[in-house]
Design a protein around this motif. Structure first.
Motif, PDB file in Angstrom:
ATOM      1  N   ALA A  84       0.679  -3.836   7.706  1.00  0.00           N
ATOM      2  CA  ALA A  84      -0.725  -3.574   7.003  1.00  0.00           C
ATOM      3  C   ALA A  84      -0.669  -2.861   5.532  1.00  0.00           C
ATOM      4  O   ALA A  84      -1.257  -3.168   4.748  1.00  0.00           O
ATOM      5  CB  ALA A  84      -1.704  -2.727   7.920  1.00  0.00           C
ATOM      6  N   VAL A  85       0.338  -2.107   5.716  1.00  0.00           N
ATOM      7  CA  VAL A  85       0.507  -1.341   4.363  1.00  0.00           C
ATOM      8  C   VAL A  85       1.081  -2.340   3.335  1.00  0.00           C
ATOM      9  O   VAL A  85       0.936  -2.312   2.058  1.00  0.00           O
ATOM     10  CB  VAL A  85       1.525   0.023   4.450  1.00  0.00           C
ATOM     11  N   ALA A  86       1.932  -3.347   3.671  1.00  0.00           N
ATOM     12  CA  ALA A  86       2.521  -4.366   2.787  1.00  0.00           C
ATOM     13  C   ALA A  86       1.628  -5.087   2.372  1.00  0.00           C
ATOM     14  O   ALA A  86       1.725  -5.546   1.350  1.00  0.00           O
ATOM     15  CB  ALA A  86       3.664  -4.993   3.533  1.00  0.00           C
ATOM     16  N   GLN A  87       0.820  -5.499   3.338  1.00  0.00           N
ATOM     17  CA  GLN A  87      -0.387  -6.399   2.990  1.00  0.00           C
ATOM     18  C   GLN A  87      -1.302  -5.761   1.760  1.00  0.00           C
ATOM     19  O   GLN A  87      -1.554  -6.497   0.778  1.00  0.00           O
ATOM     20  CB  GLN A  87      -1.224  -6.775   4.064  1.00  0.00           C
ATOM     21  N   ALA A  88      -1.616  -4.477   1.844  1.00  0.00           N
ATOM     22  CA  ALA A  88      -2.389  -3.900   0.916  1.00  0.00           C
ATOM     23  C   ALA A  88      -1.621  -3.649  -0.373  1.00  0.00           C
ATOM     24  O   ALA A  88      -2.211  -3.724  -1.325  1.00  0.00           O
ATOM     25  CB  ALA A  88      -2.672  -2.380   1.437  1.00  0.00           C
ATOM     26  N   ARG A  90       0.620  -5.777  -1.351  1.00  0.00           N
ATOM     27  CA  ARG A  90       0.430  -7.085  -2.179  1.00  0.00           C
ATOM     28  C   ARG A  90      -0.794  -7.419  -2.763  1.00  0.00           C
ATOM     29  O   ARG A  90      -1.079  -7.909  -3.871  1.00  0.00           O
ATOM     30  CB  ARG A  90       0.750  -8.025  -1.002  1.00  0.00           C
ATOM     31  N   ALA A  91      -1.848  -7.134  -2.047  1.00  0.00           N
ATOM     32  CA  ALA A  91      -3.189  -7.359  -2.688  1.00  0.00           C
ATOM     33  C   ALA A  91      -3.281  -6.742  -3.680  1.00  0.00           C
ATOM     34  O   ALA A  91      -4.262  -6.965  -4.740  1.00  0.00           O
ATOM     35  CB  ALA A  91      -4.197  -6.918  -1.398  1.00  0.00           C
ATOM     36  N   LEU A  92      -3.044  -5.275  -3.913  1.00  0.00           N
ATOM     37  CA  LEU A  92      -3.333  -4.732  -5.129  1.00  0.00           C
ATOM     38  C   LEU A  92      -2.201  -4.939  -5.992  1.00  0.00           C
ATOM     39  O   LEU A  92      -2.437  -4.216  -7.267  1.00  0.00           O
ATOM     40  CB  LEU A  92      -3.108  -3.071  -4.582  1.00  0.00           C
ATOM     41  N   GLY A  93      -1.363  -5.791  -5.813  1.00  0.00           N
ATOM     42  CA  GLY A  93      -0.377  -6.028  -6.819  1.00  0.00           C
ATOM     43  C   GLY A  93       0.744  -4.938  -7.218  1.00  0.00           C
ATOM     44  O   GLY A  93       1.075  -4.752  -8.474  1.00  0.00           O
ATOM     45  N   VAL A  94       1.278  -4.071  -6.330  1.00  0.00           N
ATOM     46  CA  VAL A  94       1.980  -2.948  -6.651  1.00  0.00           C
ATOM     47  C   VAL A  94       3.460  -3.017  -5.818  1.00  0.00           C
ATOM     48  O   VAL A  94       3.329  -3.484  -4.691  1.00  0.00           O
ATOM     49  CB  VAL A  94       1.166  -1.788  -6.563  1.00  0.00           C
ATOM     50  N   PRO A  95       4.417  -2.385  -6.345  1.00  0.00           N
ATOM     51  CA  PRO A  95       5.643  -2.024  -5.779  1.00  0.00           C
ATOM     52  C   PRO A  95       5.456  -1.510  -4.389  1.00  0.00           C
ATOM     53  O   PRO A  95       4.585  -0.527  -4.403  1.00  0.00           O
ATOM     54  CB  PRO A  95       6.512  -1.599  -6.556  1.00  0.00           C
ATOM     55  N   LEU A  96       6.067  -1.530  -3.388  1.00  0.00           N
ATOM     56  CA  LEU A  96       6.146  -0.842  -2.236  1.00  0.00           C
ATOM     57  C   LEU A  96       7.765  -0.365  -1.629  1.00  0.00           C
ATOM     58  O   LEU A  96       8.585  -1.038  -1.816  1.00  0.00           O
ATOM     59  CB  LEU A  96       5.646  -1.618  -0.976  1.00  0.00           C
ATOM     60  N   VAL A  97       7.770   1.083  -1.546  1.00  0.00           N
ATOM     61  CA  VAL A  97       8.911   1.567  -0.762  1.00  0.00           C
ATOM     62  C   VAL A  97       8.458   1.948   0.511  1.00  0.00           C
ATOM     63  O   VAL A  97       7.748   2.757   0.847  1.00  0.00           O
ATOM     64  CB  VAL A  97       9.316   2.746  -1.761  1.00  0.00           C
ATOM     65  N   HIS A  98       9.345   1.364   1.452  1.00  0.00           N
ATOM     66  CA  HIS A  98       9.295   1.760   2.765  1.00  0.00           C
ATOM     67  C   HIS A  98      10.378   2.285   3.480  1.00  0.00           C
ATOM     68  O   HIS A  98      11.466   2.099   3.424  1.00  0.00           O
ATOM     69  CB  HIS A  98       8.816   0.361   3.516  1.00  0.00           C
ATOM     70  N   VAL A  99       9.850   3.302   4.156  1.00  0.00           N
ATOM     71  CA  VAL A  99      11.033   4.137   4.759  1.00  0.00           C
ATOM     72  C   VAL A  99      11.325   3.846   6.347  1.00  0.00           C
ATOM     73  O   VAL A  99      10.305   3.874   7.067  1.00  0.00           O
ATOM     74  CB  VAL A  99      10.690   5.719   4.788  1.00  0.00           C
ATOM     75  N   LYS A 129      10.575   0.294  14.634  1.00  0.00           N
ATOM     76  CA  LYS A 129      10.867   0.312  12.985  1.00  0.00           C
ATOM     77  C   LYS A 129      11.600  -1.120  12.526  1.00  0.00           C
ATOM     78  O   LYS A 129      11.289  -1.319  11.265  1.00  0.00           O
ATOM     79  CB  LYS A 129      11.738   1.410  12.815  1.00  0.00           C
ATOM     80  N   LEU A 130      12.409  -1.517  13.322  1.00  0.00           N
ATOM     81  CA  LEU A 130      12.802  -3.098  12.872  1.00  0.00           C
ATOM     82  C   LEU A 130      11.645  -3.664  12.450  1.00  0.00           C
ATOM     83  O   LEU A 130      11.688  -4.772  11.597  1.00  0.00           O
ATOM     84  CB  LEU A 130      14.043  -3.385  13.903  1.00  0.00           C
ATOM     85  N   ALA A 131      10.732  -4.005  13.554  1.00  0.00           N
ATOM     86  CA  ALA A 131       9.577  -4.642  13.322  1.00  0.00           C
ATOM     87  C   ALA A 131       8.665  -4.422  12.123  1.00  0.00           C
ATOM     88  O   ALA A 131       8.348  -5.497  11.173  1.00  0.00           O
ATOM     89  CB  ALA A 131       8.720  -4.481  14.595  1.00  0.00           C
ATOM     90  N   GLY A 132       8.813  -3.147  11.804  1.00  0.00           N
ATOM     91  CA  GLY A 132       8.212  -2.579  10.286  1.00  0.00           C
ATOM     92  C   GLY A 132       8.965  -3.324   9.255  1.00  0.00           C
ATOM     93  O   GLY A 132       8.056  -3.738   8.228  1.00  0.00           O
ATOM     94  N   GLU A 133      10.168  -3.076   9.253  1.00  0.00           N
ATOM     95  CA  GLU A 133      11.242  -3.731   8.396  1.00  0.00           C
ATOM     96  C   GLU A 133      10.793  -5.291   8.098  1.00  0.00           C
ATOM     97  O   GLU A 133      10.640  -5.852   6.891  1.00  0.00           O
ATOM     98  CB  GLU A 133      12.449  -3.592   8.498  1.00  0.00           C
ATOM     99  N   GLN A 134      10.746  -5.970   9.276  1.00  0.00           N
ATOM    100  CA  GLN A 134      10.774  -7.252   9.102  1.00  0.00           C
ATOM    101  C   GLN A 134       9.282  -7.952   8.625  1.00  0.00           C
ATOM    102  O   GLN A 134       8.918  -8.790   7.883  1.00  0.00           O
ATOM    103  CB  GLN A 134      10.878  -7.937  10.527  1.00  0.00           C
ATOM    104  N   ALA A 135       8.104  -6.998   9.120  1.00  0.00           N
ATOM    105  CA  ALA A 135       6.733  -7.220   8.415  1.00  0.00           C
ATOM    106  C   ALA A 135       6.573  -7.090   6.995  1.00  0.00           C
ATOM    107  O   ALA A 135       5.934  -7.814   6.156  1.00  0.00           O
ATOM    108  CB  ALA A 135       5.860  -6.313   9.305  1.00  0.00           C
ATOM    109  N   VAL A 136       7.313  -6.093   6.478  1.00  0.00           N
ATOM    110  CA  VAL A 136       7.390  -5.799   5.057  1.00  0.00           C
ATOM    111  C   VAL A 136       7.879  -6.924   4.431  1.00  0.00           C
ATOM    112  O   VAL A 136       7.344  -7.360   3.258  1.00  0.00           O
ATOM    113  CB  VAL A 136       8.101  -4.229   4.742  1.00  0.00           C
ATOM    114  N   LEU A 137       9.111  -7.236   4.888  1.00  0.00           N
ATOM    115  CA  LEU A 137       9.880  -8.372   4.078  1.00  0.00           C
ATOM    116  C   LEU A 137       8.950  -9.837   4.186  1.00  0.00           C
ATOM    117  O   LEU A 137       8.987 -10.517   3.107  1.00  0.00           O
ATOM    118  CB  LEU A 137      11.099  -8.654   4.805  1.00  0.00           C
ATOM    119  N   ASN A 143       8.490  -7.608  -3.578  1.00  0.00           N
ATOM    120  CA  ASN A 143       8.308  -6.710  -4.442  1.00  0.00           C
ATOM    121  C   ASN A 143       8.410  -5.171  -3.609  1.00  0.00           C
ATOM    122  O   ASN A 143       7.657  -4.308  -3.799  1.00  0.00           O
ATOM    123  CB  ASN A 143       6.816  -6.758  -5.089  1.00  0.00           C
ATOM    124  N   SER A 144       9.208  -5.233  -2.821  1.00  0.00           N
ATOM    125  CA  SER A 144       9.462  -3.953  -1.917  1.00  0.00           C
ATOM    126  C   SER A 144      10.935  -3.815  -1.893  1.00  0.00           C
ATOM    127  O   SER A 144      11.652  -4.625  -1.736  1.00  0.00           O
ATOM    128  CB  SER A 144       8.912  -4.216  -0.486  1.00  0.00           C
TER     129      SER A 144
END
Length: 296
Positions: A84-88, A90-99, A129-137, A143-144
């Motif tokens: 959901a954070v990655a979707q946001a 993307r919608a906002l057009g900004v880079p994401l750093v995911h821990v 956490k691995l599922a989160g990585e996969q969702a972000v990618l 742009n992450s």
């Protein structure tokens, strides 16, 4: 640079707020009242209001043992929430750093893990956490930057360093596992690295700066080694200290299996982002000095 970071009281979040203020970056920590990772609508709404240049996804379900009995919640927060954070972003057009975390590996390797090594989490927390990585990618991978960290401690929140100092306050000997090894890493140093990554992502659209990276302090230790270093640094400043009784993992059973090897190879992040965190003893000394002085 205006950074929105998910979470409010975590070690990395608190460190980011502090380091951001010191380096002239505006870091907005968004807590659960405004942003609930289990509620995608609230995630989008809160991040849109923050209007950031970069988003840092740091909030997570981190109760490793409790996750074994709360699988759905762990996956809702760490998996779907990260998406959901990655979707946001993307919608906002900004880079994401995911821990992310070393728990995505099974800990059976006889060397530090590289980013390209096969994952294989042994517990619910690591799997979520691995599922989160996969969702972000899958959602915003172009742009992450996913940053895997390990053995995190700081002057803030609950962590191994503070637990050892508390135990040393009321006993002469502490039993600590000696057959798990990793890279003790200060959240303050992690925050500095994240700020550097965020700056790089904003300045350069190169795909090389995106993807998965490992970021831990230099040097390795067992938990017992780490505890001995904590007590030595504390004693040098007149703080609590104790002797360490080295035990095996089998002597300290937990609901979730811990990786025997949590070491991460950080060569890629050094080459690509120019980030090399300090040797862990040095960073530990800084944190111990603050804790003994009551600065947090």
């Amino acid at each position: 640079m205006r950074i929105a970071v998910t979470g409010q009281a975590g070690q990395v979040v608190t460190s980011l707020v502090e380091r951001g203020a010191l380096t002239g970056h505006e870091v907005i920590a968004i807590g659960r009242l405004q942003l609930d990772l289990a509620d995608p609508v609230s995630v989008m709404r809160a991040l849109k209001v923050a209007a950031p240049d970069v988003i840092v996804s740091a909030a997570a379900y981190t109760a490793v043992d409790k996750a074994e009995s709360e699988r759905d919640l762990a996956h809702a927060v760490n998996g779907k929430g990260a998406g959901a954070v990655a979707q946001a972003a993307r919608a906002l057009g900004v880079p994401l750093v995911h821990v992310s975390t070393d728990y995505v590996f099974d800990g059976m390797a006889d060397r530090p893990y590289g980013e390209g090594d096969p994952t294989g989490p042994t517990g619910v927390y690591g799997a979520s956490k691995l599922a989160g990585e996969q969702a972000v990618l899958a959602t915003h991978g172009e742009n992450s930057a996913i940053v895997r960290v390990a053995w995190v401690y700081s002057p803030f929140g609950a962590n191994f360093v503070k637990t050892m100092l508390r135990l040393a306050g009321d006993r002469d000997e502490v039993s600590v596992v000696a057959d798990q090894i990793g890279n003790p890493t200060s959240a303050l140093e992690i925050a500095d690295g994240i700020l550097r990554i965020a700056t790089n992502l904003l300045a350069d659209s190169s795909p090389a700066l995106r993807g998965v990276f490992h970021m831990t302090a230099r040097g390795e230790a067992s938990w017992a080694d780490f505890a001995e270093a904590i007590f030595a640094a504390s004693a040098a400043r007149g703080g609590p200290s104790a002797s360490v009784r080295r035990i095996g993992t089998a002597d300290y059973p937990t609901p979730a299996t811990r990786p025997a090897n949590s070491r991460l190879d950080c060569g890629r992040i050094a080459r690509v982002h120019g980030i090399a965190l300090p040797e862990w003893h040095r960073s530990l000394d800084t944190v111990i000095a603050r804790l003994i002085a009551g600065v947090n």
